[in-house]
Each structure stands twice: as structure tokens, then as C-alpha cells.
Motif scaffolding. Structure first.
Motif, PDB file in Angstrom:
ATOM      1  N   VAL A 408      -5.843   5.687 -10.679  1.00 34.53           N
ATOM      2  CA  VAL A 408      -6.195   4.211 -11.337  1.00 34.53           C
ATOM      3  C   VAL A 408      -4.918   3.824 -11.837  1.00 34.53           C
ATOM      4  CG1 VAL A 408      -7.354   3.383 -13.431  1.00 34.53           C
ATOM      5  CG2 VAL A 408      -8.162   5.664 -12.209  1.00 34.53           C
ATOM      6  N   SER A 409      -4.611   2.366 -11.120  1.00 33.86           N
ATOM      7  CA  SER A 409      -3.484   1.783 -11.168  1.00 33.86           C
ATOM      8  C   SER A 409      -3.525   0.386 -11.741  1.00 33.86           C
ATOM      9  CB  SER A 409      -2.962   1.660  -9.647  1.00 33.86           C
ATOM     10  OG  SER A 409      -1.766   0.492  -9.887  1.00 33.86           O
ATOM     11  N   CYS A 410      -2.729  -0.051 -12.464  1.00 33.85           N
ATOM     12  CA  CYS A 410      -2.406  -1.511 -12.996  1.00 33.85           C
ATOM     13  C   CYS A 410      -1.373  -2.273 -12.469  1.00 33.85           C
ATOM     14  CB  CYS A 410      -2.424  -1.494 -14.660  1.00 33.85           C
ATOM     15  SG  CYS A 410      -0.803  -0.566 -15.259  1.00 33.85           S
ATOM     16  N   ASN A 411      -0.975  -1.672 -11.375  1.00 31.18           N
ATOM     17  CA  ASN A 411       0.396  -2.358 -10.753  1.00 31.18           C
ATOM     18  C   ASN A 411       0.316  -2.012  -9.193  1.00 31.18           C
ATOM     19  OD1 ASN A 411       2.801  -3.261  -9.573  1.00 31.18           O
ATOM     20  ND2 ASN A 411       3.937  -2.650 -11.510  1.00 31.18           N
ATOM     21  N   PRO A 412      -0.221  -2.918  -8.405  1.00 38.82           N
ATOM     22  CA  PRO A 412      -0.336  -2.674  -6.849  1.00 38.82           C
ATOM     23  C   PRO A 412       0.794  -2.266  -6.255  1.00 38.82           C
ATOM     24  CG  PRO A 412      -1.372  -4.709  -7.389  1.00 38.82           C
ATOM     25  CD  PRO A 412      -0.556  -4.205  -8.725  1.00 38.82           C
ATOM     26  N   ALA A 413       2.251  -2.761  -6.838  1.00 42.14           N
ATOM     27  CA  ALA A 413       3.253  -2.279  -6.167  1.00 42.14           C
ATOM     28  C   ALA A 413       3.809  -0.820  -6.203  1.00 42.14           C
ATOM     29  CB  ALA A 413       4.665  -3.207  -6.680  1.00 42.14           C
ATOM     30  N   THR A 414       3.575  -0.212  -7.656  1.00 38.71           N
ATOM     31  CA  THR A 414       3.909   0.996  -7.951  1.00 38.71           C
ATOM     32  C   THR A 414       2.907   2.105  -7.175  1.00 38.71           C
ATOM     33  OG1 THR A 414       3.022   0.831 -10.226  1.00 38.71           O
ATOM     34  CG2 THR A 414       5.433   0.634  -9.790  1.00 38.71           C
ATOM     35  N   LEU A 415       1.585   1.711  -7.531  1.00 41.28           N
ATOM     36  CA  LEU A 415       0.502   2.334  -6.562  1.00 41.28           C
ATOM     37  C   LEU A 415       0.798   2.430  -5.156  1.00 41.28           C
ATOM     38  CD1 LEU A 415      -2.371   3.454  -6.469  1.00 41.28           C
ATOM     39  CD2 LEU A 415      -3.082   1.017  -5.702  1.00 41.28           C
ATOM     40  N   ALA A 416       1.390   1.512  -4.340  1.00 40.42           N
ATOM     41  CA  ALA A 416       1.651   1.600  -3.163  1.00 40.42           C
ATOM     42  C   ALA A 416       2.612   2.463  -2.940  1.00 40.42           C
ATOM     43  CB  ALA A 416       1.950   0.263  -2.506  1.00 40.42           C
ATOM     44  N   ARG A 417       3.750   2.467  -3.580  1.00 34.15           N
ATOM     45  CA  ARG A 417       5.042   3.121  -3.684  1.00 34.15           C
ATOM     46  C   ARG A 417       4.680   4.709  -3.764  1.00 34.15           C
ATOM     47  NH1 ARG A 417       8.093   2.991  -8.951  1.00 34.15           N
ATOM     48  NH2 ARG A 417       6.311   4.551  -9.353  1.00 34.15           N
ATOM     49  N   ASP A 418       3.472   4.881  -4.686  1.00 32.55           N
ATOM     50  CA  ASP A 418       3.117   6.577  -5.047  1.00 32.55           C
ATOM     51  C   ASP A 418       2.269   6.763  -3.845  1.00 32.55           C
ATOM     52  OD1 ASP A 418       4.815   6.219  -7.351  1.00 32.55           O
ATOM     53  OD2 ASP A 418       3.160   5.971  -8.627  1.00 32.55           O
ATOM     54  N   LEU A 419       1.655   6.202  -3.374  1.00 32.42           N
ATOM     55  CA  LEU A 419       0.730   6.455  -2.431  1.00 32.42           C
ATOM     56  C   LEU A 419       1.593   6.990  -1.257  1.00 32.42           C
ATOM     57  CD1 LEU A 419      -2.391   3.802  -2.313  1.00 32.42           C
ATOM     58  CD2 LEU A 419      -2.217   6.189  -3.134  1.00 32.42           C
ATOM     59  N   ARG A 420       2.435   6.283  -1.048  1.00 34.41           N
ATOM     60  CA  ARG A 420       3.553   6.679   0.335  1.00 34.41           C
ATOM     61  C   ARG A 420       4.202   7.920   0.158  1.00 34.41           C
ATOM     62  NH1 ARG A 420       3.090   5.738   5.209  1.00 34.41           N
ATOM     63  NH2 ARG A 420       3.273   7.822   4.915  1.00 34.41           N
ATOM     64  N   ILE A 421       4.558   8.120  -1.204  1.00 39.58           N
ATOM     65  CA  ILE A 421       5.031   9.483  -1.754  1.00 39.58           C
ATOM     66  C   ILE A 421       4.087  10.672  -1.204  1.00 39.58           C
ATOM     67  CG2 ILE A 421       5.783  11.074  -3.403  1.00 39.58           C
ATOM     68  CD1 ILE A 421       7.353   8.447  -4.693  1.00 39.58           C
ATOM     69  N   LEU A 422       2.698  10.525  -1.792  1.00 37.61           N
ATOM     70  CA  LEU A 422       1.778  11.521  -1.651  1.00 37.61           C
ATOM     71  C   LEU A 422       1.309  11.612  -0.118  1.00 37.61           C
ATOM     72  CD1 LEU A 422      -0.256  10.424  -4.748  1.00 37.61           C
ATOM     73  CD2 LEU A 422       1.108  12.274  -4.752  1.00 37.61           C
ATOM     74  N   GLU A 423       1.377  10.449   0.586  1.00 35.61           N
ATOM     75  CA  GLU A 423       0.990  10.836   1.815  1.00 35.61           C
ATOM     76  C   GLU A 423       2.043  11.437   2.672  1.00 35.61           C
ATOM     77  OE1 GLU A 423      -0.748   8.806   4.519  1.00 35.61           O
ATOM     78  OE2 GLU A 423      -2.299   7.902   3.154  1.00 35.61           O
ATOM     79  N   ASP A 424       3.230  11.246   2.362  1.00 34.78           N
ATOM     80  CA  ASP A 424       4.572  12.117   3.092  1.00 34.78           C
ATOM     81  C   ASP A 424       4.392  13.541   2.784  1.00 34.78           C
ATOM     82  OD1 ASP A 424       5.502   9.764   4.042  1.00 34.78           O
ATOM     83  OD2 ASP A 424       6.885   9.194   2.605  1.00 34.78           O
ATOM     84  N   GLY A 425       3.629  13.726   1.505  1.00 34.35           N
ATOM     85  CA  GLY A 425       3.595  15.156   1.155  1.00 34.35           C
ATOM     86  C   GLY A 425       2.249  15.831   1.534  1.00 34.35           C
ATOM     87  N   GLY A 426       1.460  15.038   2.377  1.00 38.26           N
ATOM     88  CA  GLY A 426       0.336  15.967   2.919  1.00 38.26           C
ATOM     89  C   GLY A 426      -1.114  15.355   2.556  1.00 38.26           C
ATOM     90  N   TYR A 427      -1.044  14.398   1.550  1.00 35.19           N
ATOM     91  CA  TYR A 427      -2.484  13.693   1.332  1.00 35.19           C
ATOM     92  C   TYR A 427      -2.880  12.532   2.132  1.00 35.19           C
ATOM     93  CZ  TYR A 427      -2.798  16.184  -2.797  1.00 35.19           C
ATOM     94  OH  TYR A 427      -2.844  17.316  -3.819  1.00 35.19           O
ATOM     95  N   ARG A 428      -3.982  11.954   2.509  1.00 31.32           N
ATOM     96  CA  ARG A 428      -4.425  10.957   3.220  1.00 31.32           C
ATOM     97  C   ARG A 428      -5.343   9.946   2.153  1.00 31.32           C
ATOM     98  NH1 ARG A 428      -0.904  12.076   5.116  1.00 31.32           N
ATOM     99  NH2 ARG A 428      -0.414  13.182   7.188  1.00 31.32           N
ATOM    100  N   THR A 429      -4.863   8.907   2.181  1.00 26.54           N
ATOM    101  CA  THR A 429      -5.436   7.631   1.288  1.00 26.54           C
ATOM    102  C   THR A 429      -6.628   7.216   2.032  1.00 26.54           C
ATOM    103  OG1 THR A 429      -3.341   7.053   0.332  1.00 26.54           O
ATOM    104  CG2 THR A 429      -5.248   5.676   0.015  1.00 26.54           C
ATOM    105  N   LYS A 430      -7.985   7.549   1.421  1.00 28.93           N
ATOM    106  CA  LYS A 430      -9.115   7.196   2.042  1.00 28.93           C
ATOM    107  C   LYS A 430      -9.461   5.727   1.980  1.00 28.93           C
ATOM    108  CE  LYS A 430     -11.249  10.350   3.490  1.00 28.93           C
ATOM    109  NZ  LYS A 430     -11.097  10.980   5.059  1.00 28.93           N
ATOM    110  N   GLU A 431      -9.349   5.120   0.843  1.00 26.44           N
ATOM    111  CA  GLU A 431      -9.647   3.707   0.227  1.00 26.44           C
ATOM    112  C   GLU A 431      -9.273   3.444  -0.941  1.00 26.44           C
ATOM    113  OE1 GLU A 431     -14.381   3.599  -0.939  1.00 26.44           O
ATOM    114  OE2 GLU A 431     -14.011   4.509   1.090  1.00 26.44           O
ATOM    115  N   VAL A 432      -9.023   2.133  -1.220  1.00 28.64           N
ATOM    116  CA  VAL A 432      -8.662   1.755  -2.347  1.00 28.64           C
ATOM    117  C   VAL A 432      -9.795   0.396  -2.926  1.00 28.64           C
ATOM    118  CG1 VAL A 432      -6.741   0.024  -3.611  1.00 28.64           C
ATOM    119  CG2 VAL A 432      -6.158   1.936  -1.867  1.00 28.64           C
ATOM    120  N   GLN A 433     -10.052   0.552  -4.009  1.00 28.01           N
ATOM    121  CA  GLN A 433     -11.024  -0.375  -4.649  1.00 28.01           C
ATOM    122  C   GLN A 433     -10.273  -1.233  -5.690  1.00 28.01           C
ATOM    123  OE1 GLN A 433     -14.722  -1.325  -3.764  1.00 28.01           O
ATOM    124  NE2 GLN A 433     -13.535  -2.891  -5.430  1.00 28.01           N
ATOM    125  N   PRO A 434     -10.152  -2.375  -5.523  1.00 28.21           N
ATOM    126  CA  PRO A 434      -9.645  -3.408  -6.724  1.00 28.21           C
ATOM    127  C   PRO A 434     -10.672  -3.813  -7.734  1.00 28.21           C
ATOM    128  CG  PRO A 434      -9.064  -4.148  -4.503  1.00 28.21           C
ATOM    129  CD  PRO A 434     -10.136  -3.160  -4.188  1.00 28.21           C
TER     130      PRO A 434
END
Length: 453
Positions: A408-434
Motif C-alpha cells: 500500500v503506497s502513498c508515493n508512486p515513485a517510491t512504490l515503483a522503485r521498491d517493486l523493481r527491487i522485489l522483482e529483481d529478488g524473485g517476485y512478480r507484480t500482478k497488478e496495481v490499483q490506484p
């Protein structure tokens, strides 16, 4: 050489909006930021300042208006820093926020294929704030109150704010008229003189209960009885009047000492079927209507069957934790602020939840210890501040590898940064709901669903 110079007057085409609501036009690839301009518009501007890679210009005239342009109804919209995009229709606001989240996920997160859904907005995007923090001051010998001007601590004096409650307006106006008569001097930030710094008004949507917090420089408050009588006459639904003492030379609103002047110490609200007690300094989501939408989305992405153990990092006073506890086997919440954890425990008891555990401390330290103790999560929920997740917490997630993460994010920029880190670690982002928690402003919350690949 820059393609524009200071004091140039130009006709430009606006292509985009910045994250703080300024229009963006490009002259031979050189961006100009124009407050008040909207995408799709052709506008005449006066160049105010040019830096190496971008500049600022003042809007002079709109040659071709956007179909989404509306007249901002607020009388101090041009000076107040509270709202940035009242001049954009609500449909236009939702489109802007979806694009802002999608652009961040694509550009920063490098995740162009992740679905970013249309923004979940409000039927009535006005009068939604359940907490107002109103600064008081003196200008030309008279009391002023309202909200700070953009990028300053000058007060934009007003008698009405269209995103706060009618009760907050009534208290703001009534106190402004009567402070000096009661002998209460408004605070002056520059000289550190005066007594009343801020008035904070909280309203519980479900119960209608009102709390008023008078933030004063000194504990000694001889006019307290007069202030109590005035507030109760202005808003009869007031059930709690509290004094918070802040003697420091600081921009921070609250001090460390809080005293109940009259009535209850807390007010009670509900999100869905969950009850919460809210004190003067409790963190509690600002928009009660959309909080239910936001937490409902988090619950949907958690996909609980009743068999899962959930960890809620950054749990605050337990708002998301208790929402999840309705459908989870067990929920563990961690938060660095000890008072918030005490509130969370009290709120769990208030609702009769026996399937929760709350602990104060840094999530990146507490969660690994829980894992060593055998307390492992099937689902991990994070709701960090604007700066995003702590790096060590992200490493902890990647080490412990819960099967599902709800962010749950209040800042799209830091959300995107953290999703990239989690993706690189083996997670897959299924979808995002604003989710639009703050209509008329450029802020947007979003919920992301991640699965371990």
C-alpha cells in the motif's frame, strides 16, 4: 545555449502535468513548468527563470483551453498550498493520477507490462478530510487562520475550506473572531511570540464525534474555560477538547504533552465493521470513505481464506491489521512508534480480536526475529511512509520470501522503485490499483499485488 531566456514571452503547447500539478511545455526539448496550465492547452507565458535543463514560466493567457478545465470554486485556490488541481475536472484528475502511477511503474520500475487500473475515485470529492490542522497567526494586527501558501509558512487567510468538514470551518471562523477578545494571542512563527499555534479538528465519520485540539506554546492556559465554552457553542457535537503543548521553535505541529481540557480523551470511529479509538495524535487515514476502499483493495489482494498468517509492517494503530484480522488466521503488526502499538493493542481489544499480536520496533529487526521464532507469514502487507520501504526491510522480505506481498503506497515513485527491487529478488507484480484518497490534490495512493515467482 538555452532555447528560451528570462523575460521571453512565448506561445507554448502544454503536454503534461508534474507531480505537483504544474503544466509542462517543451521549447525545442527544453521543459518549462507553468503553474495553472493543463495538458492539451495552448498558452501564452512569461519566462520567469531558466536553469540548465528546465525553466519556470508564468501563465498569462489561455489561447486554447483543455476540455477538462473548470473554475476552481475555492476563494484562495491561487494562493493556498492545500490543493493543486481544483481547476481540473474530477474525471481529469483521475486520469492524471492513473497516468502518474503508470508512468512511475514504467519509467522508474521498468515494468511496462504491469496493469495499472483506472483510479477508484469518490462520488463526491469534497469535504472529505476527517482531520484539519489549522495554523493561526497575526497579519496587520488582526487574527488570521487557514492554510499555508504554497512552499511557504505564510497563512492564506480564509473562512472556508472545501475539502475539510463544515465543523472545522465553523471552529476556524469562530475562534478567529473571538481569540483576541478572550485574550488569547495567536502565535507568530518568526518572533516565537503568542500562545495559540494550531487548532486541530478531528471528526469521526461513523459516529459524528468531534475532537478539537488546541496547540499552545505554553501549558499555562487561563482562558481555557472560555475557549471550551465557545467551541461547544460553535459545534455541539464536540465530545473532546484537548490541549497539546508545543514550546519548541519548530515547524512540527504537536509537542510531547497532551492534556484533556473537557470531555473524552478519544473519539470513536469505524472502518467497515471495525471500531477504532482515535486520540489527539493518533495516525488515522484522512479520508474515511476512501480508506474503506483502500483497505478493501488490500484485503482483496491478500486473498485470505482464514488459514493464513499475515505480517503487517508499518502497522500504525492497527487499522489495516484489524481489517485483515477479520479474515486471517493470525495477524502480526509491527510499528516503530510505541504509542501507536499501544493504540493498536487497545483497538484489537475494543473489537474482541484474539488473533493479533503487536510489537514496537523497526520492522527490519522485528520480522527476522519472528521468523527465527517460527512466526512466518503467508502474506506480508506493507504501508510505508512517502520515502517507501526501508532497504533492510526489502532485504528481509527477499530473505524470508512470503508467498504474497501487498504493498500500500502513498508515493508512486517510491512504490515503483521498491517493486523493481522485489522483482529483481524473485517476485512478480500482478497488478496495481490506484485509489484517490486526496481529491483536488496531486497525491494518489495505490495498492500493488505481488506473488513469489
Amino acid at each position: 545555449m538555452k532555447p528560451v531566456q528570462k523575460n521571453d514571452r512565448l506561445l507554448v503547447h502544454v503536454e503534461d502535468l508534474t507531480h505537483d500539478g504544474a503544466g509542462v511545455a517543451k521549447v525545442d526539448g527544453y521543459p518549462l513548468f507553468i503553474q495553472g496550465a493543463l495538458p492539451g492547452e495552448d498558452v501564452r507565458v512569461h519566462v520567469l527563470k531558466t536553469l540548465k535543463s528546465y525553466g519556470f514560466a508564468k501563465l498569462l493567457e489561455i489561447e486554447n483551453a483543455s476540455p477538462h478545465r473548470v473554475d476552481a470554486p475555492c476563494p484562495v485556490f491561487d494562493t493556498c498550498g492545500g490543493c493543486q488541481i481544483q481547476h481540473l475536472s474530477y474525471e481529469g484528475q483521475k486520469g492524471f493520477k492513473q497516468k502518474m502511477v503508470r508512468d512511475a511503474i514504467t519509467r522508474i520500475g521498468k515494468l511496462p507490462d504491469v496493469p495499472v487500473h483506472a483510479v477508484k475515485g469518490m462520488e463526491d470529492p469534497w469535504r472529505y478530510r476527517n482531520k484539519s490542522q489549522i495554523p493561526f497567526g497575526i497579519q496587520n494586527g488582526r487574527t488570521v487562520a487557514g492554510f499555508y501558501e504554497s512552499r511557504s509558512h505564510n497563512i492564506a487567510d480564509t473562512d472556508v475550506c472545501l475539502i475539510q468538514t463544515f465543523e472545522a470551518d465553523a471552529i476556524m471562523v469562530g475562534l478567529k473572531k473571538s481569540l483576541l477578545e478572550m485574550g488569547i494571542e495567536p502565535f507568530e512563527e518568526q518572533t516565537h511570540r503568542g500562545q495559540l499555534r494550531h487548532v486541530v479538528v478531528r471528526k469521526a465519520r461513523a459516529t459524528g464525534e468531534i475532537m478539537v485540539v488546541l496547540v499552545t506554546k505554553k501549558k499555562k492556559f487561563p482562558q481555557a474555560e472560555q475557549a471550551i465554552a465557545l467551541i461547544r457553542s460553535l459545534v455541539p457535537d464536540t465530545v473532546s477538547i484537548v490541549q497539546n503543548v508545543n514550546p519548541e521553535k519548530t515547524n512540527v505541529i504537536f509537542g510531547n504533552e497532551t492534556l484533556v481540557l473537557w470531555g473524552k480523551e478519544v473519539i470513536e470511529d469505524r472502518i467497515g465493521d471495525v471500531r477504532f479509538e482515535i486520540s489527539a495524535r493518533s495516525f488515522y487515514q484522512i479520508n474515511p470513505v476512501q480508506t474503506e476502499v483502500l483497505y478493501g483493495q488490500a484485503l482483496e489482494y491478500a486473498a485470505l481464506t482464514g488459514e493464513e498468517t499475515v505480517i503487517d509492517a508499518y502497522c500504525g494503530i492497527g487499522t489495516i491489521s484489524l481489517f485483515l484480522a477479520q479474515q486471517a488466521k493470525f495477524v502480526m503488526g509491527v510499528e516503530i512508534v510505541p504509542q501507536a502499538i499501544e493504540d493498536a493493542k487497545r483497538n484489537a481489544e475494543l473489537n474482541g480480536f484474539t488473533n493479533t499480536l503487536f510489537e514496537a520496533g523497526p520492522a527490519e529487526q522485528v520480522i527476522p526475529r519472528w521468523y527465527k521464532e517460527g512466526k512466518k507469514a503467508d502474506v506480508l502487507v506493507v504501508d510505508p511512509p512517502r520515502k517507501g520501504c526501508d532497504e533492510q526491510l526489502l532485504r528481509t522480505i527477499l530473505q524470508q520470501r512470503p508467498g504474497r506481498v501487498v504493498y500500500v503506497s502513498c508515493n508512486p515513485a517510491t512504490l515503483a522503485r521498491d517493486l523493481r527491487i522485489l522483482e529483481d529478488g524473485g517476485y512478480r507484480t500482478k497488478e496495481v490499483q490506484p485509489v484517490d484518497m486526496f481529491p483536488q490534490t496531486t497525491h494518489c495512493e495505490a495498492v500493488a499485488w505481488l506473488e513469489l515467482a
